[in-house]
Design a protein around this motif. Structure first.
Motif, PDB file in Angstrom:
ATOM      1  N   ARG A   5       0.846  -1.190   0.000  1.00 31.93           N
ATOM      2  CA  ARG A   5       0.000   0.000   0.000  1.00 31.93           C
ATOM      3  C   ARG A   5       0.885   1.244   0.000  1.00 31.93           C
ATOM      4  O   ARG A   5       1.804   1.378   0.803  1.00 31.93           O
ATOM      5  N   THR A   7       1.897   5.173   0.486  1.00 30.77           N
ATOM      6  CA  THR A   7       1.586   6.206   1.462  1.00 30.77           C
ATOM      7  C   THR A   7       0.787   7.304   0.785  1.00 30.77           C
ATOM      8  O   THR A   7       0.725   7.385  -0.435  1.00 30.77           O
ATOM      9  N   SER A   8       0.191   8.179   1.593  1.00 22.32           N
ATOM     10  CA  SER A   8      -0.633   9.246   1.036  1.00 22.32           C
ATOM     11  C   SER A   8       0.177  10.487   0.677  1.00 22.32           C
ATOM     12  O   SER A   8      -0.361  11.473   0.225  1.00 22.32           O
ATOM     13  N   SER A   9       1.479  10.448   0.872  1.00 19.53           N
ATOM     14  CA  SER A   9       2.307  11.598   0.509  1.00 19.53           C
ATOM     15  C   SER A   9       2.521  11.610  -0.999  1.00 19.53           C
ATOM     16  O   SER A   9       3.158  10.728  -1.556  1.00 19.53           O
ATOM     17  N   THR A 220      -2.948  12.357  -2.722  1.00 21.01           N
ATOM     18  CA  THR A 220      -2.703  12.566  -1.297  1.00 21.01           C
ATOM     19  C   THR A 220      -3.820  11.993  -0.432  1.00 21.01           C
ATOM     20  O   THR A 220      -3.797  12.150   0.795  1.00 21.01           O
ATOM     21  N   SER A 221      -4.781  11.341  -1.036  1.00 21.84           N
ATOM     22  CA  SER A 221      -5.879  10.750  -0.280  1.00 21.84           C
ATOM     23  C   SER A 221      -5.411   9.473   0.431  1.00 21.84           C
ATOM     24  O   SER A 221      -4.359   8.913   0.103  1.00 21.84           O
ATOM     25  N   PRO A 222      -6.177   8.997   1.417  1.00 18.88           N
ATOM     26  CA  PRO A 222      -5.784   7.766   2.133  1.00 18.88           C
ATOM     27  C   PRO A 222      -5.630   6.554   1.215  1.00 18.88           C
ATOM     28  O   PRO A 222      -4.832   5.659   1.502  1.00 18.88           O
ATOM     29  N   THR A 223      -6.402   6.515   0.141  1.00 14.66           N
ATOM     30  CA  THR A 223      -6.285   5.414  -0.826  1.00 14.66           C
ATOM     31  C   THR A 223      -6.021   6.000  -2.209  1.00 14.66           C
ATOM     32  O   THR A 223      -6.941   6.223  -2.993  1.00 14.66           O
ATOM     33  N   SER A 227      -3.536   2.171  -5.940  1.00 14.95           N
ATOM     34  CA  SER A 227      -2.875   1.622  -4.756  1.00 14.95           C
ATOM     35  C   SER A 227      -3.260   0.175  -4.472  1.00 14.95           C
ATOM     36  O   SER A 227      -2.539  -0.528  -3.754  1.00 14.95           O
TER      37      SER A 227
END
Length: 382
Positions: A5, A7-9, A220-223, A227
């Motif tokens: 997964r 990262t959101s960066s 930049t979202s959580p998913t 991903s």
């Protein structure tokens, strides 16, 4: 490869460098496209991608603005100062350099400007050239009102300047919505008024710019996009995007025209809007895939960042390269004494152009911080 997964960066070190490489290549493709025209067919292998490179610039611009307004420029004044410094550090010198270069080159030999050399390409047009410019037209360039509604104003051979008349209005529309006073309804109204002032031609490509904003926010979202896909498929998509672009270009480019040529709502205009937006979508997929790959493959991330300094230095001249390459190139083509040796004439003129552009960039965009301090002092004092 195992699925990991991301990262959101969104803007990792390697992605930042990749953006630098892309904008350098895009600026170079624009320059090579113009060189192909003015040198009578040299650089043919890399010609023909200049108009689509502007699509990439618009997406990149939206992406970067989304990033800086989230991480750096948290208020309207910081946003305004940064945009003014970015634009005027290159735009004002570009206007002066264009006028000077045109005077030197046209006085020395006007044939490259008018398509009068023996190796001139068939269908060469001189509508890119405006040697009868007025002070009013210079003011339109300085205020970035050169492309409002059906306008298309340029000075001398500085045709690439047209895109600033689009991009600055995207900054204004976005800035009013993001930093404008009052509730959301007031900010939407202000943005809408700015869009009306800009006109339909500019607004037709605003979604292309907004793709960059949307791409950044999704990354930049959580998913983030892609991903959940296995790494091999993300790599395959990344490698496929240039091929997809070439296929789209082969099918749609012959039916398109430059973004600033929107005299009426013709089939060509509709095809052009569709074409450039599809190119933007393909580029967004390319960015998302690259981010996923380097997030998962840390060794690749490390390998790319080893070249940080040279990449950033080269990319630090891309705005200057894009904006002044044409008048500089025409000047060198005019004064170059090797016209009887077409290959040497073309390659030495283009090389001299790139060299001089990088010299000039030392005093334009690489001095952006000086302009930022100037505008900051000026605006915060009032």
């Amino acid at each position: 490869m195992q699925l990991q997964r991301a990262t959101s960066s969104a803007v990792t070190a390697s992605l930042s460098l990749y953006l630098d490489v892309v904008r350098l290549l895009a600026a170079m493709l624009v320059a090579l496209g113009h060189a192909y025209t003015f040198t009578g067919g040299h650089f043919k292998l890399l010609a023909g991608h200049g108009t689509t490179a502007v699509s990439v610039f618009f997406v990149l611009s939206g992406f970067v603005i989304a990033f800086v307004t989230e991480k750096k420029e948290r208020n309207g004044m910081d946003y305004l100062v940064s945009r003014l410094a970015r634009m005027y550090s290159v735009a004002l010198p570009a206007i002066a350099i264009t006028i000077a270069a045109d005077y030197i080159g046209y006085s020395a030999d006007n044939r490259p400007y008018l398509g009068l050399l023996p190796n001139t390409l068939a269908g060469f047009k001189t509508d890119y050239l405006n040697l009868t410019w007025s002070v009013d037209e210079i003011l339109r360039l300085i205020t970035f009102t050169n492309e409002l509604w059906t306008s298309h104003i340029q000075v001398g051979s500085g045709e690439p300047y047209w895109s600033l008349g689009f991009e600055v209005w995207y900054y204004i529309i976005f800035g009013l919505y993001h930093f404008g006073p009052g509730p959301k309804s007031s900010r939407v109204t202000l943005s809408f008024i700015a869009a009306i002032i800009a006109g339909p031609k500019i607004c037709a490509y605003f979604p292309l710019w907004l793709m960059g904003v949307y791409c950044y926010r999704r990354m930049t979202s959580p998913t983030p996009p892609l991903s959940t896909l296995p790494t091999w498929s993300v790599v395959a998509l990344f490698l496929a995007t240039p091929i997809i672009y070439l296929g789209v270009r082969h099918q749609m480019a012959p039916m398109s025209q430059s973004m600033f040529r929107h005299e009426d709502l013709s089939l060509t205009v509709i095809s052009s809007v569709a074409y450039f937006h599809i190119v933007g979508i393909v580029f967004c997929l390319n960015l998302v895939a690259f981010q996923q790959i380097t997030t998962r493959l840390r060794k690749l991330e490390t390998a790319i960042t080893k070249y940080k300094k040279p990449i950033q230095w080269l990319a630090g001249a891309t705005f200057t390269l894009y904006l002044i390459h044409q008048p500089i190139l025409l000047m060198f083509l005019a004064i170059n004494p090797l016209k009887e040796q077409p290959d040497m004439w073309a390659y030495t003129s283009f090389s001299a152009t790139v060299f001089l552009v990088f010299v000039i960039a030392q005093f334009t965009e690489r001095k952006k911080d000086l302009w930022k301090r100037f505008f900051s002092s000026l605006l915060r004092r009032t």
